[in-house]
Write a protein that holds these residues in place. Structure first.
Motif, PDB file in Angstrom:
ATOM      1  N   GLN A   1     -13.783  -8.613   3.532  1.00  0.00           N
ATOM      2  CA  GLN A   1     -13.653  -7.277   4.097  1.00  0.00           C
ATOM      3  C   GLN A   1     -15.026  -6.601   4.195  1.00  0.00           C
ATOM      4  OE1 GLN A   1     -10.571  -5.918   4.970  1.00  0.00           O
ATOM      5  NE2 GLN A   1      -9.612  -7.863   4.431  1.00  0.00           N
TER       6      GLN A   1
ATOM      7  N   ASP B   1       0.851  -1.187   0.000  1.00  0.00           N
ATOM      8  CA  ASP B   1       0.000   0.000   0.000  1.00  0.00           C
ATOM      9  C   ASP B   1       0.893   1.246   0.000  1.00  0.00           C
ATOM     10  OD1 ASP B   1      -1.456   2.272   1.165  1.00  0.00           O
ATOM     11  OD2 ASP B   1      -3.073   0.847   1.542  1.00  0.00           O
TER      12      ASP B   1
ATOM     13  N   TYR C   1      -7.388  -1.009  -5.371  1.00  0.00           N
ATOM     14  CA  TYR C   1      -6.713  -1.859  -4.388  1.00  0.00           C
ATOM     15  C   TYR C   1      -7.729  -2.819  -3.777  1.00  0.00           C
ATOM     16  CZ  TYR C   1      -2.213   0.644  -3.851  1.00  0.00           C
ATOM     17  OH  TYR C   1      -0.952   1.187  -4.017  1.00  0.00           O
ATOM     18  N   ASP C   2      -7.316  -4.081  -3.635  1.00  0.00           N
ATOM     19  CA  ASP C   2      -8.133  -5.102  -2.969  1.00  0.00           C
ATOM     20  C   ASP C   2      -7.330  -5.638  -1.791  1.00  0.00           C
ATOM     21  OD1 ASP C   2      -9.741  -7.151  -2.152  1.00  0.00           O
ATOM     22  OD2 ASP C   2      -9.625  -8.306  -4.012  1.00  0.00           O
ATOM     23  N   GLY C   3      -7.888  -5.459  -0.583  1.00  0.00           N
ATOM     24  CA  GLY C   3      -7.175  -5.895   0.620  1.00  0.00           C
ATOM     25  C   GLY C   3      -7.415  -7.335   1.004  1.00  0.00           C
TER      26      GLY C   3
ATOM     27  N   ASP D   1     -11.156  -1.421   0.260  1.00  0.00           N
ATOM     28  CA  ASP D   1     -11.298  -1.880   1.639  1.00  0.00           C
ATOM     29  C   ASP D   1     -10.817  -0.831   2.639  1.00  0.00           C
ATOM     30  OD1 ASP D   1     -12.289  -4.387   0.754  1.00  0.00           O
ATOM     31  OD2 ASP D   1     -10.235  -5.004   0.289  1.00  0.00           O
ATOM     32  N   ASN D   2     -10.658   0.383   2.165  1.00  0.00           N
ATOM     33  CA  ASN D   2     -10.250   1.481   3.042  1.00  0.00           C
ATOM     34  C   ASN D   2     -10.961   2.759   2.609  1.00  0.00           C
ATOM     35  OD1 ASN D   2      -8.902   2.884   5.055  1.00  0.00           O
ATOM     36  ND2 ASN D   2      -7.044   3.180   3.840  1.00  0.00           N
TER      37      ASN D   2
ATOM     38  N   ASN E   1      -9.603   2.556  -3.264  1.00  0.00           N
ATOM     39  CA  ASN E   1      -9.010   1.703  -2.233  1.00  0.00           C
ATOM     40  C   ASN E   1     -10.171   1.018  -1.517  1.00  0.00           C
ATOM     41  OD1 ASN E   1      -7.372   0.501  -0.336  1.00  0.00           O
ATOM     42  ND2 ASN E   1      -6.389   2.397   0.346  1.00  0.00           N
TER      43      ASN E   1
ATOM     44  N   ARG F   1       1.096  -2.920   4.746  1.00  0.00           N
ATOM     45  CA  ARG F   1      -0.124  -3.550   4.252  1.00  0.00           C
ATOM     46  C   ARG F   1       0.054  -3.981   2.807  1.00  0.00           C
ATOM     47  NH1 ARG F   1      -5.159  -0.730   1.864  1.00  0.00           N
ATOM     48  NH2 ARG F   1      -6.803  -2.276   2.023  1.00  0.00           N
ATOM     49  N   GLN F   2      -0.206  -5.246   2.536  1.00  0.00           N
ATOM     50  CA  GLN F   2      -0.143  -5.750   1.168  1.00  0.00           C
ATOM     51  C   GLN F   2      -1.539  -5.721   0.544  1.00  0.00           C
ATOM     52  OE1 GLN F   2       1.753  -9.643   1.106  1.00  0.00           O
ATOM     53  NE2 GLN F   2       3.668  -8.682   0.516  1.00  0.00           N
ATOM     54  N   VAL F   3      -1.588  -5.321  -0.713  1.00  0.00           N
ATOM     55  CA  VAL F   3      -2.861  -5.250  -1.436  1.00  0.00           C
ATOM     56  C   VAL F   3      -2.649  -5.795  -2.841  1.00  0.00           C
ATOM     57  CG1 VAL F   3      -3.838  -3.305  -0.157  1.00  0.00           C
ATOM     58  CG2 VAL F   3      -2.336  -2.865  -2.099  1.00  0.00           C
TER      59      VAL F   3
END
Length: 257
Positions: A177, A147, A171-173, A200-201, A198, A153-155
């Protein structure tokens, strides 16, 4: 013949000085008026304060927003004055546009998200995939990365494509989620369904207005985000002159997709 230099009297010198000061004031006022008109009517700069639109927009990006792209409403004006609802010379955003808007529950805040649903659309998120009118948006998994604003954090980068061919990277976490699975939202007339890239954020239209955005009223739209002009690293601040050149050099003059 001897040339004679004119020696102005004290009174004429005083009048000349006053005239120069008055001319300077007129020039400054005219310049400020032009700058204000440009900012109110045409373009306005904003700084990205959060990570919800990564990877396309990151914290510290200094972006230019076009106000004439969708016409004007009270949200387009400074301080959101209590004018009648609606838009002047209004034009509808398209799916996939990145839009700056005033937050419905607190118009003093300006947020930025992507238009996913237009009036009349049925929107649902199922297993992290967006469905528009029961048709999934095409998603192509790309690369696992760190990220941009959270290196711990890996995405997964995912290229999402609109039916008209426009694409952008999200981005997909990971699975499971919050916001990966939603009810079906029917977007009413005069409203838009907004999501952050983003996924999941981002607090957006997947959450009610008391927590996120809810369904965004058209009159809350400020304008269309067009360009990343420059970008400062998050530690930079206006009150810290030694950080003014603490720039993210790879983000200069980047079109917003």
């Amino acid at each position: 013949m001897t040339d004679t230099l004119a020696s102005p009297s004290p009174s004429s010198a005083s009048r000349s000085a006053k005239s120069e000061v008055a001319e300077l004031i007129r020039t400054v006022v005219a310049g400020l008026a032009i700058a204000l008109a440009f900012r109110v009517v045409l373009f306005q700069p904003f700084t990205i304060p959060s990570s919800s639109m990564e990877p396309g927009l990151v914290v510290g990006d200094y972006i230019i927003v076009s106000k004439f792209a969708y016409g004007w409403s009270r949200a387009s004006l400074p301080f959101n004055p209590p004018l009648p609802a609606g838009r002047v010379l209004g034009r509808a955003p398209k799916r996939g546009d990145v839009v700056v808007f005033r937050l419905p529950r607190d118009p003093s805040q300006t947020w930025i998200k992507r238009v996913i649903g237009l009036p009349g659309d049925r929107i649902q998120v199922r297993g992290g995939q967006v469905l528009v009118n029961d048709t999934p948006l095409s998603q192509t998994p790309m690369t696992i990365v760190q990220d941009h604003d959270d290196p711990y954090r890996q995405v997964l980068e995912v290229r999402e494509r609109q039916p008209d061919g426009r694409s952008y990277v999200t981005y997909d976490g990971g699975t499971g989620q919050a916001g990966d699975d939603t009810d079906i939202y029917v977007v009413p007339e005069g409203r838009y369904f907004m999501m952050g890239d983003n996924r999941d954020n981002s607090l957006d239209s997947r959450w009610p207005r008391e927590l996120g955005v809810g369904l965004l009223p058209a009159e809350n739209i400020v304008g269309k985000a067009e360009l990343v002009l420059t970008s400062w690293k998050p530690a930079a601040a206006a009150y810290k002159p030694w950080t003014w050149l603490n720039l993210q050099w790879d983000r200069f003059i980047q079109p917003i997709r």
